[in-house]
Design a protein around this motif. Structure first.
Motif, PDB file in Angstrom:
ATOM      1  N   THR A 128       0.830  -1.205   0.000  1.00  0.00           N
ATOM      2  CA  THR A 128       0.000   0.000   0.000  1.00  0.00           C
ATOM      3  C   THR A 128       0.867   1.258   0.000  1.00  0.00           C
ATOM      4  O   THR A 128       0.491   2.290  -0.559  1.00  0.00           O
ATOM      5  CB  THR A 128      -0.944   0.011   1.228  1.00  0.00           C
ATOM      6  OG1 THR A 128      -1.696  -1.206   1.222  1.00  0.00           O
ATOM      7  CG2 THR A 128      -1.914   1.164   1.183  1.00  0.00           C
ATOM      8  N   ALA A 129       2.039   1.143   0.617  1.00  0.00           N
ATOM      9  CA  ALA A 129       2.975   2.283   0.669  1.00  0.00           C
ATOM     10  C   ALA A 129       3.749   2.453  -0.645  1.00  0.00           C
ATOM     11  O   ALA A 129       4.586   3.353  -0.767  1.00  0.00           O
ATOM     12  CB  ALA A 129       3.943   2.087   1.825  1.00  0.00           C
ATOM     13  N   GLY A 130       3.460   1.562  -1.613  1.00  0.00           N
ATOM     14  CA  GLY A 130       4.107   1.700  -2.918  1.00  0.00           C
ATOM     15  C   GLY A 130       5.398   0.917  -3.071  1.00  0.00           C
ATOM     16  O   GLY A 130       6.156   1.118  -4.021  1.00  0.00           O
ATOM     17  N   ASN A 131       5.655  -0.003  -2.131  1.00  0.00           N
ATOM     18  CA  ASN A 131       6.890  -0.795  -2.192  1.00  0.00           C
ATOM     19  C   ASN A 131       6.730  -2.048  -3.039  1.00  0.00           C
ATOM     20  O   ASN A 131       5.626  -2.504  -3.297  1.00  0.00           O
ATOM     21  CB  ASN A 131       7.320  -1.207  -0.778  1.00  0.00           C
ATOM     22  CG  ASN A 131       7.724  -0.013   0.058  1.00  0.00           C
ATOM     23  OD1 ASN A 131       8.321   0.926  -0.452  1.00  0.00           O
ATOM     24  ND2 ASN A 131       7.394  -0.043   1.338  1.00  0.00           N
ATOM     25  N   VAL A 132       7.872  -2.615  -3.416  1.00  0.00           N
ATOM     26  CA  VAL A 132       7.919  -3.911  -4.107  1.00  0.00           C
ATOM     27  C   VAL A 132       8.255  -4.972  -3.062  1.00  0.00           C
ATOM     28  O   VAL A 132       9.156  -4.781  -2.248  1.00  0.00           O
ATOM     29  CB  VAL A 132       9.010  -3.913  -5.201  1.00  0.00           C
ATOM     30  CG1 VAL A 132       9.058  -5.272  -5.908  1.00  0.00           C
ATOM     31  CG2 VAL A 132       8.770  -2.810  -6.213  1.00  0.00           C
ATOM     32  N   ALA A 133       7.536  -6.095  -3.073  1.00  0.00           N
ATOM     33  CA  ALA A 133       7.847  -7.208  -2.173  1.00  0.00           C
ATOM     34  C   ALA A 133       7.986  -8.483  -2.996  1.00  0.00           C
ATOM     35  O   ALA A 133       7.252  -8.687  -3.967  1.00  0.00           O
ATOM     36  CB  ALA A 133       6.741  -7.376  -1.131  1.00  0.00           C
ATOM     37  N   ALA A 134       8.932  -9.334  -2.612  1.00  0.00           N
ATOM     38  CA  ALA A 134       9.054 -10.646  -3.257  1.00  0.00           C
ATOM     39  C   ALA A 134       8.342 -11.666  -2.384  1.00  0.00           C
ATOM     40  O   ALA A 134       8.480 -11.639  -1.160  1.00  0.00           O
ATOM     41  CB  ALA A 134      10.516 -11.028  -3.420  1.00  0.00           C
ATOM     42  N   LEU A 135       7.544 -12.544  -3.015  1.00  0.00           N
ATOM     43  CA  LEU A 135       6.864 -13.579  -2.226  1.00  0.00           C
ATOM     44  C   LEU A 135       6.704 -14.842  -3.063  1.00  0.00           C
ATOM     45  O   LEU A 135       6.744 -14.804  -4.289  1.00  0.00           O
ATOM     46  CB  LEU A 135       5.521 -13.067  -1.701  1.00  0.00           C
ATOM     47  CG  LEU A 135       4.554 -12.328  -2.619  1.00  0.00           C
ATOM     48  CD1 LEU A 135       3.766 -13.307  -3.464  1.00  0.00           C
ATOM     49  CD2 LEU A 135       3.572 -11.512  -1.794  1.00  0.00           C
ATOM     50  N   PRO A 136       6.530 -15.994  -2.373  1.00  0.00           N
ATOM     51  CA  PRO A 136       6.437 -17.250  -3.118  1.00  0.00           C
ATOM     52  C   PRO A 136       5.080 -17.411  -3.806  1.00  0.00           C
ATOM     53  O   PRO A 136       4.052 -17.078  -3.229  1.00  0.00           O
ATOM     54  CB  PRO A 136       6.621 -18.318  -2.038  1.00  0.00           C
ATOM     55  CG  PRO A 136       6.201 -17.658  -0.763  1.00  0.00           C
ATOM     56  CD  PRO A 136       6.484 -16.198  -0.924  1.00  0.00           C
ATOM     57  N   ALA A 188       5.781  -8.562  -6.183  1.00  0.00           N
ATOM     58  CA  ALA A 188       4.417  -8.057  -6.020  1.00  0.00           C
ATOM     59  C   ALA A 188       4.419  -6.549  -5.805  1.00  0.00           C
ATOM     60  O   ALA A 188       5.241  -6.033  -5.049  1.00  0.00           O
ATOM     61  CB  ALA A 188       3.756  -8.733  -4.816  1.00  0.00           C
ATOM     62  N   VAL A 189       3.502  -5.864  -6.502  1.00  0.00           N
ATOM     63  CA  VAL A 189       3.212  -4.455  -6.201  1.00  0.00           C
ATOM     64  C   VAL A 189       1.711  -4.244  -6.348  1.00  0.00           C
ATOM     65  O   VAL A 189       0.998  -5.081  -6.904  1.00  0.00           O
ATOM     66  CB  VAL A 189       3.933  -3.436  -7.141  1.00  0.00           C
ATOM     67  CG1 VAL A 189       5.430  -3.511  -6.994  1.00  0.00           C
ATOM     68  CG2 VAL A 189       3.507  -3.588  -8.589  1.00  0.00           C
ATOM     69  N   ASP A 190       1.248  -3.110  -5.847  1.00  0.00           N
ATOM     70  CA  ASP A 190      -0.116  -2.659  -6.078  1.00  0.00           C
ATOM     71  C   ASP A 190      -0.175  -2.218  -7.549  1.00  0.00           C
ATOM     72  O   ASP A 190       0.519  -1.288  -7.946  1.00  0.00           O
ATOM     73  CB  ASP A 190      -0.392  -1.484  -5.137  1.00  0.00           C
ATOM     74  CG  ASP A 190      -1.673  -0.730  -5.467  1.00  0.00           C
ATOM     75  OD1 ASP A 190      -2.314  -1.029  -6.495  1.00  0.00           O
ATOM     76  OD2 ASP A 190      -2.019   0.175  -4.699  1.00  0.00           O
ATOM     77  N   PRO A 191      -0.981  -2.893  -8.388  1.00  0.00           N
ATOM     78  CA  PRO A 191      -0.949  -2.624  -9.827  1.00  0.00           C
ATOM     79  C   PRO A 191      -1.527  -1.263 -10.222  1.00  0.00           C
ATOM     80  O   PRO A 191      -1.344  -0.816 -11.349  1.00  0.00           O
ATOM     81  CB  PRO A 191      -1.804  -3.750 -10.418  1.00  0.00           C
ATOM     82  CG  PRO A 191      -2.749  -4.111  -9.334  1.00  0.00           C
ATOM     83  CD  PRO A 191      -2.006  -3.895  -8.055  1.00  0.00           C
ATOM     84  N   VAL A 192      -2.229  -0.612  -9.286  1.00  0.00           N
ATOM     85  CA  VAL A 192      -2.806   0.696  -9.595  1.00  0.00           C
ATOM     86  C   VAL A 192      -1.785   1.813  -9.330  1.00  0.00           C
ATOM     87  O   VAL A 192      -1.931   2.934  -9.793  1.00  0.00           O
ATOM     88  CB  VAL A 192      -4.097   0.905  -8.761  1.00  0.00           C
ATOM     89  CG1 VAL A 192      -4.744   2.241  -9.045  1.00  0.00           C
ATOM     90  CG2 VAL A 192      -5.095  -0.217  -9.070  1.00  0.00           C
ATOM     91  N   ALA A 248       5.071   2.222  -8.588  1.00  0.00           N
ATOM     92  CA  ALA A 248       5.481   0.884  -8.136  1.00  0.00           C
ATOM     93  C   ALA A 248       5.614  -0.074  -9.318  1.00  0.00           C
ATOM     94  O   ALA A 248       6.555  -0.878  -9.379  1.00  0.00           O
ATOM     95  CB  ALA A 248       4.465   0.344  -7.121  1.00  0.00           C
ATOM     96  N   VAL A 249       4.692   0.031 -10.275  1.00  0.00           N
ATOM     97  CA  VAL A 249       4.766  -0.805 -11.488  1.00  0.00           C
ATOM     98  C   VAL A 249       6.051  -0.495 -12.256  1.00  0.00           C
ATOM     99  O   VAL A 249       6.777  -1.400 -12.680  1.00  0.00           O
ATOM    100  CB  VAL A 249       3.523  -0.582 -12.385  1.00  0.00           C
ATOM    101  CG1 VAL A 249       3.703  -1.273 -13.736  1.00  0.00           C
ATOM    102  CG2 VAL A 249       2.259  -1.097 -11.691  1.00  0.00           C
ATOM    103  N   ASP A 250       6.364   0.789 -12.399  1.00  0.00           N
ATOM    104  CA  ASP A 250       7.601   1.185 -13.080  1.00  0.00           C
ATOM    105  C   ASP A 250       8.824   0.617 -12.374  1.00  0.00           C
ATOM    106  O   ASP A 250       9.800   0.225 -13.003  1.00  0.00           O
ATOM    107  CB  ASP A 250       7.729   2.714 -13.122  1.00  0.00           C
ATOM    108  CG  ASP A 250       6.968   3.314 -14.299  1.00  0.00           C
ATOM    109  OD1 ASP A 250       6.584   2.536 -15.198  1.00  0.00           O
ATOM    110  OD2 ASP A 250       6.755   4.537 -14.317  1.00  0.00           O
TER     111      ASP A 250
END
Length: 214
Positions: free
Chosen positions: A26-34, A42-46, A50-52
């Protein structure tokens, strides 16, 4: 920056830890998850920034759309348009599981997530952690593999740390992934119940064909 490692039970994800991941996204970060195949980014696609950031981290070509994880099939109907019976059959037979289905994007998601193709690549994963994060966020999450372009995909937190540990703030350690074969990608965006295999992976083409024949 060194990534924080957050251990989450892959079978029964702890709600407070899932909430931590959701808060980071939600804060716009990128997280790696299984996921059920490899670890994904993973990012918030909206959140377009974050997508960039995903494209920057992976040094990925901008014309390649990012695949999205959803927590249940019903979510697809709010994200895609012109869904036909081919989609329903495949979703019923193979979801949750390692099948990515390409459909026409509806108006809810930014065009940049589709890499301006107007198509979405959707999947309901078997991985409980990913589904819990999607449910908590209330949005799909991106699921492009957590590796540098041209480098091997990662099946463990340790491998992600080696490749991307200084590039992302959070890596979820959910143990090794269940498979080391990528998802099969079926393209239904042509409409009219037409279909095309874009990549054969964990599900063989003949099983797709059998499902769509009946």
């Amino acid at each position: 920056m060194r990534a924080e490692i957050l251990c989450i039970n892959p079978d029964e994800p702890e709600p407070d830890r899932i909430a931590q991941v959701v808060q980071s996204l939600t804060a716009g970060n990128v997280a790696a998850l299984p996921t059920d195949t490899f670890y994904g980014l993973a990012v918030d696609p909206v959140n377009l920034r974050a997508v960039d950031r995903i494209y920057e981290i992976k040094t990925r070509a901008r014309h390649k759309p990012l695949s999205l994880l959803i927590s249940e099939t019903a979510q697809a109907y709010g994200l895609a348009r012109d869904i036909d019976t081919a989609f329903d059959r495949l979703a019923e037979r193979f979801w949750p599981g390692p099948l990515t289905i390409v459909v026409k994007a509806g108006a809810r998601l930014p065009l940049r997530v589709t890499a301006n193709t107007g198509n979405l690549a959707l999947r309901v994963p078997e991985a409980a952690i990913a589904r819990a994060v999607v449910a908590g966020l209330g949005l799909p999450i991106t699921a492009t593999s957590a590796n540098l372009s041209g480098m091997p995909e990662c099946t463990s937190c340790e491998r992600v740390l080696e490749q991307l540990g200084d590039q992302i703030p959070l890596i979820v350690d959910g143990g090794p992934t269940a498979r080391s074969v990528p998802t099969t990608i079926v393209d239904l965006s042509g409409g009219g119940n037409s279909w095309m295999i874009l990549r054969e992976g964990a599900i063989p083409t003949h099983e797709i064909a059998l499902t769509l024949q009946h």
